[in-house]
Design a protein around this motif. Structure first.
Motif, short mmCIF file in Angstrom:
data_model
loop_
_atom_site.label_atom_id
_atom_site.label_comp_id
_atom_site.label_asym_id
_atom_site.label_seq_id
_atom_site.Cartn_x
_atom_site.Cartn_y
_atom_site.Cartn_z
N CYS A 11 0.98 -0.83 -0.04
CA CYS A 11 0.24 0.07 0.06
C CYS A 11 0.94 1.22 0.03
CB CYS A 11 -0.89 0.12 1.23
SG CYS A 11 -2.04 1.28 1.15
N ASP A 13 -0.49 4.27 0.57
CA ASP A 13 -1.24 5.29 1.18
C ASP A 13 -0.58 5.03 2.89
OD1 ASP A 13 -2.80 6.24 -0.55
OD2 ASP A 13 -4.22 4.49 -0.15
N ASP A 27 -5.32 4.86 12.15
CA ASP A 27 -6.36 4.71 11.36
C ASP A 27 -5.59 4.35 9.83
OD1 ASP A 27 -8.94 4.71 12.31
OD2 ASP A 27 -8.63 6.86 12.28
N PRO A 29 -5.00 2.28 5.74
CA PRO A 29 -5.90 2.26 4.60
C PRO A 29 -6.64 1.04 4.65
CG PRO A 29 -3.39 2.09 4.13
CD PRO A 29 -3.78 2.36 5.64
N ASP A 30 -7.80 1.10 3.82
CA ASP A 30 -8.53 -0.21 3.42
C ASP A 30 -9.47 -0.34 5.12
OD1 ASP A 30 -7.98 -0.50 0.93
OD2 ASP A 30 -6.23 -1.89 1.57
N GLY A 31 -9.74 0.49 5.68
CA GLY A 31 -10.22 0.30 6.90
C GLY A 31 -9.73 0.06 8.27
N VAL A 32 -8.45 -0.42 8.12
CA VAL A 32 -7.56 -0.96 9.17
C VAL A 32 -7.50 0.13 10.11
CG1 VAL A 32 -5.32 -1.57 9.99
CG2 VAL A 32 -6.36 -2.35 7.66
#
Length: 68
Positions: A11, A13, A27, A29-32
């Motif tokens: 990733c 981001d 927080d 990426p991808d809601g992690v």
């Protein structure tokens, strides 16, 4: 199943850290999301910095055609 190796796409981001009610919230990426104590967050930050330095060095060696 395939015999081909699977490679994870890294990733690009960055995660965003914040402090709330005496804990650190990361927080990603991808809601992690993860909540940590301040001590755990500092240890994670140190570990991430060390891993980033190592990854950059490895990537540089690969670009230069060198192997470990």
């Amino acid at each position: 199943m395939s015999d081909e190796p699977r490679f994870l796409k890294p990733c690009e981001d960055a995660g965003q850290a914040s402090a709330e009610d005496g804990v650190v919230i990361l927080d990603g990426p991808d809601g992690v999301a993860i909540t940590m104590t301040a001590d755990a967050a500092e240890q994670t930050a140190d570990s991430l910095r060390a891993a980033a330095r190592q990854a950059r060095a490895e990537a540089s060696r690969q670009r230069d055609g060198l192997r470990d």
